[in-house]
Write an enzyme that holds these catalytic residues in place. Structure first.
Site, PDB file in Angstrom:
ATOM      1  N   ASP A 338       0.831  -1.191   0.000  1.00 51.63           N
ATOM      2  CA  ASP A 338       0.000   0.000   0.000  1.00 51.63           C
ATOM      3  C   ASP A 338       0.875   1.254   0.000  1.00 51.63           C
ATOM      4  O   ASP A 338       1.858   1.344   0.742  1.00 51.63           O
ATOM      5  CB  ASP A 338      -0.895  -0.027   1.249  1.00 51.63           C
ATOM      6  N   GLU A 375       1.694  -0.379  -5.032  1.00 48.32           N
ATOM      7  CA  GLU A 375       0.786   0.728  -5.328  1.00 48.32           C
ATOM      8  C   GLU A 375       1.714   1.942  -5.451  1.00 48.32           C
ATOM      9  O   GLU A 375       2.112   2.522  -4.449  1.00 48.32           O
ATOM     10  CB  GLU A 375      -0.244   0.929  -4.215  1.00 48.32           C
TER      11      GLU A 375
END
Length: 695
Positions: A338, A375
């Site tokens: 993330d 990401e």
């Protein structure tokens, strides 16, 4: 370090250097703190105890080695509950937040038990750490090692997948519940599940202000990087979640499905200077976090109050041990990082080339069998899609999402973008020597509208989140086709179904690695909420009634997944070159206008024809690949199409027709109608056809 147990079926375990290290006669408790002046171990008999049953002081002379505090406690065994407590200077101007009263979670705790306990003395009492025995009979289980180019990812939330009463499972919302639904996943054909965060996190959001006391449904607020979330366990026995998680992984592997974890190493649940002291803050705040103003404030590249200091050697070591722990003790097959761009920032928050943490993750020999996915952006403006790190890293392709949405919405001038994304995004990945499989293609994810809402809402409807609809992205590239939200108007509903099929077909026939969002295959809806982070309810859960209600859509998606798994033509390992194949004047990829002529790439029109030639035997040794013909009309009007001359000599059979009513919308056996002998036909508005050549 690896240790081999005397019983072969127990296989390898990665032994952690810190935390609670279990021995035959007791437990060694080990914790890092540079500035602590004293350290204590608090032992508890029950998860309900607010006070410890025993307090053990570390001896500064005999139990401290450099910055490591280490004490052996005889007679303690697996299941023991504990906290740490650290004395030291409290000087916020230097970032030092020691509080000798605070109950601290071990940064290396392998499991937590209980809840946050209310008290009237101002002391925060977080869940207790659990001493864990890592032994588990894996029965020969190993990582599946599926090639990334052959992977089809299903992003899902552990609780949301079976949390609804419509799931019909014995243990809804749990790891065990996922096991009960493995036959569904297997029938769908996906090869990997990407689990939203399962590292321990507070069930209630730890944010202050207007976000205070929100349910932390998504789990992007880690408080223990080595512990599976206790809230997803059917068993309530302290530490029982460890075994239950392993049983889930083993069962998924037995079904041929890999497990990828969404990990959040960019911030923790401790928040900014207004947040609680739960673990890292109370042990060595300036090491674990990026601080500003001399240490009195937290840098916030995550948008969540603080930023983990990932490129500090101590924190980098912790992240490595966490990844190795999940790979070798839980057999997970990979990770999605993330806001991974934060991992590219140095201790001062500057983006740096060849960041040590990012490079080391890619080169770590103990992680060599895993998939690593970034990401490739953060909340402070970094956007590294196409340029993140080195050849081991794949990326969530945000450009793919936006371009495919725009094309099928009918935005003008998107032909070039569509072709580039269909062909694997060579503009992003080829310059760095990467391949199509470095692109994780997605149109929807947990963050934003699910597919059904993408074609049902022009605007977000997040009022239930309690932030006056200010949260969530305003740039959704969505369209409601005449009515905001659900409708009984058949014409609009027909268009919505067609558009979902158009986007699903595009996703699953593009070069690269497709990721499907949980429930998109059966039109799961969030009622227009595009930021359901706090919706631990039916808004976010999989509604299993939709599986049968929208069985035709599920059949359509299953057929596309099966086709992708069978056909190397749509998942090639190398970029298409536009060069000849030596067969009937075909190139490996051929682009034409609707009339079968050369494409004007900057034209406003939205019609395109593509012929993909089957890969040669060097890339397809089994010779199963077939030529594929894609015909797309994203305009709001019917369009005349003429097959290009290069396609007329091939015997084509229809595979997909998104404008047709089921079951004629997809032919799983590739035996659909042939194109008209004339090569001329009219494509309805907003539709797509896929033809496949005979073997």
């Amino acid at each position: 370090m690896l240790m081999v147990y005397p019983h072969p079926e127990l296989q390898f375990t990665h032994i952690l250097p810190y935390g609670a290290v279990l021995h035959e006669r007791g437990v060694q408790f080990v914790v890092f703190s540079r500035n602590a002046t004293a350290m204590r171990l608090l032992l508890y008999k029950s998860v309900d105890d607010t006070e410890p049953s025993e307090i053990i002081d570390f001896d500064r002379e005999t139990d401290r080695w450099g910055d490591i505090w280490s004490i052996f406690v005889p007679g303690v065994s697996a299941g023991q509950l504990y906290h740490f407590q650290a004395e030291g200077p409290y000087d916020p101007s230097r970032g030092l937040l020691f509080d000798g009263r605070a109950r601290l979670i071990d940064p290396y705790a392998k499991a937590l038990a209980g809840t946050f306990q209310a008290a009237h003395d101002g002391i925060v009492r977080p869940p207790k750490c659990v001493v864990v025995d890592d032994q588990f009979n894996w029965e020969g289980d190993r990582h599946l090692r599926r090639d990334l180019s052959e992977t089809i990812i299903y992003e899902m939330h552990v609780k949301g997948f079976t949390g609804s009463e419509t799931s019909g499972v014995k243990n809804p919302g749990t790891y065990a519940g996922v096991v009960e639904k493995i036959p569904y996943l297997k029938s769908l054909g996906v090869t990997a599940v990407e689990l939203m965060p399962v590292h321990e996190f507070p069930i209630m959001d730890m944010m202050t202000g207007e976000k205070a006391n929100r349910t932390n449904y998504w789990g992007y607020d880690t408080m223990a990087f080595f512990a599976p979330h206790r809230g997803y366990a059917a068993t309530k026995e302290p530490g029982g979640q460890v075994r239950e998680f392993k049983e889930m992984v083993k069962a998924l592997h037995q079904a041929g499905i890999e497990v990828i974890l969404d990990v959040v190493f960019n911030h923790t649940c401790e928040g900014n200077e207004m947040g609680p002291i739960l673990s890292f803050k109370g042990l060595e705040n300036p090491v674990y976090y990026m601080l500003a103003n001399g240490g009195s404030h937290y840098k916030n590249y995550s948008g969540c109050g603080n930023t983990v200091n990932g490129n500090h050697p101590i924190v980098r070591e912790m992240i490595f041990h966490s990844l190795r722990h999940w790979v070798h003790n839980y057999h997970v097959d990979g990770f999605r990082f993330d806001l991974a761009s934060i991992l590219s920032r140095d201790r001062n928050g500057n983006l740096v080339p060849n960041p040590p943490l990012v490079e080391a993750i890619a080169e770590d020999p103990l992680l060599a069998d895993t998939k690593i996915i970034a990401e490739a952006w953060d909340a402070a403006g970094a956007y590294q899609v196409g340029s993140f790190a080195n050849l081991r890293w794949a990326e969530w392709n945000g450009r793919y999402r936006d371009d495919i949405r725009s094309y099928w919405r009918g935005d003008p001038g998107k032909l070039g973008a569509l072709a580039t994304r269909l062909a694997g995004s060579s503009d992003l990945y080829q310059p760095g020597g990467r391949q199509p499989y470095h692109s994780i293609n997605f149109i929807t994810s947990h963050d934003g509208f699910p597919m059904n809402d993408l074609v049902s809402y022009n605007d977000k409807h997040n009022d239930a989140n309690g932030e006056n609809n200010r949260d969530g992205d305003n740039h959704n590239i969505s369209y409601n086709y005449g009515v905001e939200g659900p409708t009984r108007r058949r014409s609009i509903e027909k268009t919505r179904v067609r558009q979902i099929k158009n986007m699903m077909a595009t996703l699953l026939l593009s070069q690269g690695v497709p990721m499907v969002l949980m429930g998109d295959e059966c039109r799961r809806t969030q009622g227009g909420n595009n930021n359901a982070y706090c919706q631990d309810n039916e808004t976010s859960y999989m509604n299993w009634k939709l599986v049968e209600k929208n069985a035709d859509m599920r059949r359509f998606v299953k057929a596309l997944i099966a086709f992708r798994r069978d056909q190397p033509t749509v998942r090639q390992k190398h970029f298409l070159s536009g060069k000849g194949t030596g067969r009937r004047g075909l190139y490996d990829v051929n682009w034409y206008s609707a009339l079968g002529t050369a494409v004007t790439w900057d034209a406003a029109e939205g019609s395109l024809t593509c012929v993909l030639a089957a890969p040669d035997k060097s890339n397809d040794p089994h010779g199963v690949g077939r030529d594929v013909l894609l015909v797309m009309n994203a305009t709001a009007s019917p369009a005349q199409f003429i097959l290009p001359p290069v396609a007329k000599a091939t015997s084509w059979r229809m595979f997909v027709d998104t404008a047709a009513e089921p079951p004629a919308d997809v032919y799983p056996d590739l035996n659909g109608p042939r194109p008209p002998a004339s090569g001329k036909f009219v494509m309805p508005e907003r539709s797509m056809r896929v033809y496949v050549a005979a073997r």
